[in-house]
Design a protein around this motif. Structure first.
Motif, mmCIF file in Angstrom:
data_model
loop_
_atom_site.group_PDB
_atom_site.id
_atom_site.type_symbol
_atom_site.label_atom_id
_atom_site.label_comp_id
_atom_site.label_asym_id
_atom_site.label_seq_id
_atom_site.Cartn_x
_atom_site.Cartn_y
_atom_site.Cartn_z
ATOM 1 N N ASN A 275 -10.101 6.848 -3.879
ATOM 2 C CA ASN A 275 -9.516 6.329 -2.849
ATOM 3 C C ASN A 275 -8.809 7.082 -2.050
ATOM 4 N N VAL B 56 -7.084 -3.062 3.698
ATOM 5 C CA VAL B 56 -6.986 -2.052 4.423
ATOM 6 C C VAL B 56 -8.441 -1.539 4.992
ATOM 7 N N VAL C 89 0.908 -1.283 -0.282
ATOM 8 C CA VAL C 89 0.105 -0.047 -0.014
ATOM 9 C C VAL C 89 0.915 1.395 -0.011
ATOM 10 N N ALA D 142 -4.530 6.727 -1.484
ATOM 11 C CA ALA D 142 -4.064 5.367 -1.465
ATOM 12 C C ALA D 142 -4.041 4.506 -2.539
ATOM 13 N N THR E 47 -4.784 -2.486 -1.821
ATOM 14 C CA THR E 47 -5.574 -1.865 -0.586
ATOM 15 C C THR E 47 -6.882 -2.651 -0.021
ATOM 16 N N ALA F 58 -2.309 3.509 6.967
ATOM 17 C CA ALA F 58 -3.336 2.568 6.670
ATOM 18 C C ALA F 58 -3.021 1.258 7.569
#
Length: 124
Positions: free
Chosen positions: A76, A30, A1, A23, A27, A97
């Protein structure tokens, strides 16, 4: 990430800034994106957190309702809207994250991914 923080700058007391944390990469795991700040000579402090899956949020008590965290799914990106800024808000702000969610506890951020910081300076 990978996390890319931006939006910092120099503002006067009482003004506003909006920070962005974009991000990218893997992901899917996350669960939460958080904003942290560290003033010179101070410890890192969790400012706010956004839970990706249920939209719950966390704010540090010290903010007194001046900051708002939000997310744009399409981009995002998690935003931190900071209003009524004070000189004591001066710090390097970073986003992170994790796969554990929000809650205000430091252990939630063990093993988290971190972005680079963005400087926020509040001064007249």
């Amino acid at each position: 990430v990978q996390l890319q923080a931006s939006g910092g700058g120099l503002v006067q007391p009482g003004e506003s800034l909006r920070l962005s944390c974009a991000a990218s990469g893997s992901t899917l795991d996350v669960d939460a994106i958080g904003w942290f700040r560290q003033a010179p000579g101070g410890e890192r402090e969790e400012v706010s957190c956004f839970s990706i899956h249920d939209g719950r949020t966390y704010y540090a008590d010290s903010l007194q309702g001046r900051f708002t965290i939000s997310r744009d799914d399409a981009k995002n990106t998690v935003y931190l809207q900071m209003n009524s800024l004070k000189p004591e808000d001066t710090a390097v702000y970073s986003c992170a994250a994790n796969n554990k969610g929000c809650g205000g506890s430091s252990w939630l951020w063990f093993g988290a991914y971190w972005g680079q910081g963005t400087q926020v300076t509040v001064s007249s």
